[in-house]
Design a protein around this motif. Structure first.
Motif, PDB file in Angstrom:
ATOM      1  N   ILE A   1       0.977  -1.130   0.001  1.00 40.01           N
ATOM      2  CA  ILE A   1      -0.178   0.026  -0.238  1.00 40.01           C
ATOM      3  C   ILE A   1       0.774   1.251   0.037  1.00 40.01           C
ATOM      4  N   SER A   2       1.952   1.131   0.803  1.00 40.37           N
ATOM      5  CA  SER A   2       2.801   2.295   1.143  1.00 40.37           C
ATOM      6  C   SER A   2       3.501   2.847  -0.182  1.00 40.37           C
ATOM      7  N   PHE A   3       3.754   1.762  -1.210  1.00 38.86           N
ATOM      8  CA  PHE A   3       4.223   2.300  -2.512  1.00 38.86           C
ATOM      9  C   PHE A   3       3.367   3.207  -3.319  1.00 38.86           C
ATOM     10  N   SER A   4       1.990   2.833  -3.490  1.00 35.83           N
ATOM     11  CA  SER A   4       1.154   3.671  -4.229  1.00 35.83           C
ATOM     12  C   SER A   4       0.384   4.827  -3.251  1.00 35.83           C
ATOM     13  N   SER A   5       0.052   4.606  -2.072  1.00 34.62           N
ATOM     14  CA  SER A   5      -0.554   5.459  -1.422  1.00 34.62           C
ATOM     15  C   SER A   5       0.070   5.571   0.184  1.00 34.62           C
ATOM     16  N   PRO A   6       1.256   6.087   0.154  1.00 35.78           N
ATOM     17  CA  PRO A   6       2.048   6.394   1.293  1.00 35.78           C
ATOM     18  C   PRO A   6       1.168   6.985   2.529  1.00 35.78           C
ATOM     19  N   VAL A   7       0.121   7.913   2.010  1.00 28.75           N
ATOM     20  CA  VAL A   7      -0.420   8.777   2.957  1.00 28.75           C
ATOM     21  C   VAL A   7      -1.416   8.053   3.927  1.00 28.75           C
ATOM     22  N   PHE A   8      -1.777   6.924   3.232  1.00 28.82           N
ATOM     23  CA  PHE A   8      -2.713   6.039   4.163  1.00 28.82           C
ATOM     24  C   PHE A   8      -1.970   5.373   5.205  1.00 28.82           C
ATOM     25  N   VAL A   9      -0.851   4.845   4.799  1.00 36.20           N
ATOM     26  CA  VAL A   9      -0.055   4.003   5.964  1.00 36.20           C
ATOM     27  C   VAL A   9       0.528   5.052   7.003  1.00 36.20           C
ATOM     28  N   GLN A  10       0.576   6.434   6.578  1.00 37.39           N
ATOM     29  CA  GLN A  10       1.183   7.311   7.555  1.00 37.39           C
ATOM     30  C   GLN A  10       0.121   7.834   8.524  1.00 37.39           C
ATOM     31  N   SER A  11      -0.975   7.487   8.110  1.00 37.22           N
ATOM     32  CA  SER A  11      -2.116   8.170   8.874  1.00 37.22           C
ATOM     33  C   SER A  11      -2.042   7.571  10.289  1.00 37.22           C
ATOM     34  N   GLY A  12      -2.832   8.426  11.347  1.00 36.47           N
ATOM     35  CA  GLY A  12      -2.727   7.955  12.793  1.00 36.47           C
ATOM     36  C   GLY A  12      -3.356   6.835  12.953  1.00 36.47           C
ATOM     37  N   PRO A  13      -4.730   6.492  12.560  1.00 36.99           N
ATOM     38  CA  PRO A  13      -5.180   5.279  12.931  1.00 36.99           C
ATOM     39  C   PRO A  13      -4.483   4.034  12.341  1.00 36.99           C
ATOM     40  N   TYR A  14      -3.762   4.034  10.950  1.00 34.45           N
ATOM     41  CA  TYR A  14      -3.104   2.951  10.461  1.00 34.45           C
ATOM     42  C   TYR A  14      -1.950   2.784  11.331  1.00 34.45           C
ATOM     43  N   LEU A  15      -1.195   3.766  11.876  1.00 33.06           N
ATOM     44  CA  LEU A  15      -0.292   3.489  12.548  1.00 33.06           C
ATOM     45  C   LEU A  15      -0.475   2.886  13.917  1.00 33.06           C
ATOM     46  N   ALA A  16      -1.678   3.569  14.537  1.00 35.26           N
ATOM     47  CA  ALA A  16      -1.943   2.885  15.791  1.00 35.26           C
ATOM     48  C   ALA A  16      -2.505   1.343  15.669  1.00 35.26           C
ATOM     49  N   GLY A  17      -2.912   1.064  14.555  1.00 31.98           N
ATOM     50  CA  GLY A  17      -3.131  -0.277  14.235  1.00 31.98           C
ATOM     51  C   GLY A  17      -2.053  -1.158  14.054  1.00 31.98           C
ATOM     52  N   LEU A  18      -1.145  -0.855  13.471  1.00 31.54           N
ATOM     53  CA  LEU A  18       0.261  -1.473  13.235  1.00 31.54           C
ATOM     54  C   LEU A  18       1.001  -1.661  14.644  1.00 31.54           C
ATOM     55  N   ILE A  19       0.682  -0.530  15.554  1.00 28.66           N
ATOM     56  CA  ILE A  19       1.576  -0.598  16.684  1.00 28.66           C
ATOM     57  C   ILE A  19       0.747  -1.656  17.756  1.00 28.66           C
ATOM     58  N   LEU A  20      -0.580  -1.607  17.635  1.00 29.24           N
ATOM     59  CA  LEU A  20      -1.522  -2.721  18.385  1.00 29.24           C
ATOM     60  C   LEU A  20      -0.928  -4.002  18.122  1.00 29.24           C
TER      61      LEU A  20
END
Ligand code: ADP
Length: 554
Positions: free
Chosen positions: A38-57
């Motif tokens: 996803i980060s290749f085509s749409s890095p904005v999504f991956v860098q969004s707060g909820p996505y990062l929170a999901g990854l950390i969780l």
């Protein structure tokens, strides 16, 4: 531990991430690859707060899957990891709702882990979590202009999760049932095995502690069991130069003779040949020694369908009993011998006194009574002595052979008065026999034993025929009577010392069961054979067969 519970636990370990954590790691790895793409085509999504929170969780959840000792916690704690995974997927879905809404399908995996842990409650928890983490935010977002299509779309995933969860729970229930049944069967088998083993141990202990030897053979005649006592007996009968001899090689003799028992007449062989017998006495040990006397018995073993499954043979050492009987016989013989001499003298003097013509009146009568009683006493003493001599003959057979032809005619003649007295018709059919090298006295004794039995066991009015003929190169003497006869079972032990048939024992006919044992010993000592054919109530035929060649050359 209960096997069903253990199977279920193993199953939960295989399909759920707690207790090992490898599945959770795999889940995290997939999400990481997915995020990278996803980060290749749409890095904005991956860098969004909820996505990062999901990854950390997700990362923290994976660490917890490995670090927490789940097995020591109550089983419902295993639900924590999948619930957190669903929450993390909810956060990804929230960010990717337009780009990759299918990411919400990832919730199926933790939902299945929940079902594996908690069955139907797991399916319900998964549905509620999916509804809260995915459908809830979607509905909230379209809150002001919420349409029924929005509601239907939001409910689709929780409903799918519920259906899949229930199906999986149902399948697991079937597996649980199978595991329980398997446990029960295994437990039953284990108990049965334990019971069988303890019976086997008990039986082994009993068999090894009894003072009788026991051999069990299967239907092919192979040994399947031999108890400790029997092993000792086997050793006792083994020739010194053989390590583990077969029964045919054992030093077994007819009691009181040096004649080895032929293989087919040995107890185990007889049992293998499907015979059942009782009290068949044999002697074990090298010829020339007294040997150990065994009383042997055999019974056939039948399976539950009544088919023969083998046989059991029992050996009991009766040497001390036989010795005691012998000692008692010798004592009686000695006493009766000692009594005979003074008695003969008393009778002699009584006869002299009776011859005195000057006897006072009445004295002749008294003397006659005294003489009659003394005579009676002498007869009793002589009978006793004769009986003992007859018995002890079995023990020390020594043949004095001469060249003679057989003497059946003499035996017939000497039995005639007795036959007449008993009202039995006695006839002879006697062919002249060739001259043979035999102990005529002993053979006469053998034939007269058979004839005297025929006279004893044939009721008044019956017939007895003595037949002597030369058949091929053998002389056959048969005593054929029309007496009480014997059953096949009774004939089995006929030539065993002290054996009397049930019919004979319950009749008033006197006897000791020694005559036939002696007769057989005498015939065997001449290298001959003795056989019997008999039918209860019809009569018996005893036949002595002596091979002319064998007797003349031996
Ligand atoms: P016994 O002194 O009892 O006659 P034997 O050894 O001569 O002893 O015979 C053993 C048993 O065999 C007898 O007790 C009897 O039961 C049976 N028997 C022997 N001869 C006959 C016969 N001719 N008819 C029927 N039974 C017989």
């Amino acid at each position: 531990m209960d096997l069903a519970a253990s199977v279920t636990r193993q199953l939960a370990r295989v399909v759920s991430p707690t207790g090992g954590g490898s599945k959770q790691l795999y889940f995290l790895a997939f999400v990481a690859v997915f995020t990278l793409m996803i980060s290749f085509s749409s890095p904005v999504f991956v860098q969004s707060g909820p996505y990062l929170a999901g990854l950390i969780l997700l990362a923290l959840t994976t660490v917890a899957a490995f670090a927490v000792p789940w097995r020591r916690l109550p089983s419902w704690c295993g639900a924590i990891i999948p619930v957190l995974d669903i929450v993390a997927v909810g956060l990804f879905r929230d960010v990717l709702r337009t780009e990759a809404s299918a990411v919400s399908l990832l919730t199926i995996i933790p939902a299945l882990w929940l079902v594996a842990r908690l069955r139907i409650p797991g399916a319900v928890i998964a549905t509620v979590c999916v509804a809260a983490a995915i459908a809830g935010p979607a509905l909230v977002r379209s809150a002001p202009d919420l349409t029924s299509t929005d509601i239907a779309r939001a409910l689709l995933l929780p409903f799918t999760v519920l259906q899949v969860g229930l199906l999986a729970a149902g399948a697991l229930k079937v597996l649980d049932g199978q595991a329980r049944r398997m446990t029960a069967t295994l437990q039953e088998k284990e108990e049965l095995l334990e019971a069988t083993a303890s019976w086997e141990r008990l039986l082994e202990n009993i068999l090894d502690s009894v003072p009788v030897g026991i051999v069990v053979v299967d239907r092919e005649g192979d040994d399947v069991l031999m108890n400790r006592t029997q092993k000792a007996f086997h050793e006792l009968c083994s020739p010194t130069d053989l390590h583990d001899p077969e029964e045919s090689q054992l030093l077994l003799r007819y009691p009181g003779t040096a004649t080895a028992i032929p293989p087919e007449q040995r107890p185990v062989r007889r049992a293998v040949l499907q015979e059942s017998f009782s009290n068949y006495v044999i002697s074990a040990g090298p010829p020339g020694q007294a040997g150990t006397k065994f009383s042997t018995s055999a019974r056939q073993i039948l399976d539950r369908h009544g088919n023969r499954d083998g046989a059991v043979v029992v050996f009991s050492d009766v040497s001390s009993y036989v010795d005691a009987v012998r000692a008692q016989q010798q004592f009686v013989a000695a006493v009766s011998h000692e009594l005979r001499t003074p008695l003969t003298s008393v009778i002699g003097y009584l006869e002299l006194a009776m011859d005195d013509e000057e006897l006072p009146e009445g004295a002749a009568g008294y003397l006659a009574v005294a003489n009659r009683n003394a005579e009676q006493l002498l007869t009793l003493v002589q009978d006793l002595l004769h009986d003992q001599i007859t018995r002890s003959t079995v023990d020390g057979l020594e043949l004095r052979r001469h060249r003679v032809s057989l003497i059946a005619q003499e035996v017939l003649e000497s039995a005639a008065p007795q036959a007449e007295k008993s009202g039995i018709s006695l006839s002879g059919d006697i062919e002249e026999s060739p001259v043979m090298l035999v102990d005529a006295k002993r053979l006469t004794q053998a034939i007269s034993n058979l004839l005297s039995n025929a006279l004893k066991y044939t009721p008044r009015g019956g017939t007895i025929r003595v037949r002597c003929r030369v058949v091929e190169s053998a002389v056959e003497v048969s005593i054929i009577d029309s007496g009480i006869g014997m059953s096949d079972q009774e004939q089995t032990n006929l030539f065993t010392e002290y054996y009397r048939t049930e019919t004979a024992r319950s009749s008033p006919i006197p006897g000791h069961g020694i005559g036939l044992a002696l007769t057989r010993a005498l015939v065997l000592a001449h290298g001959g054979q003795i056989s019997v054919r008999s039918t209860p109530g019809t009569g018996s035929t005893f036949t002595i067969r002596l091979s002319v060649d064998r007797v003349s050359t031996s």
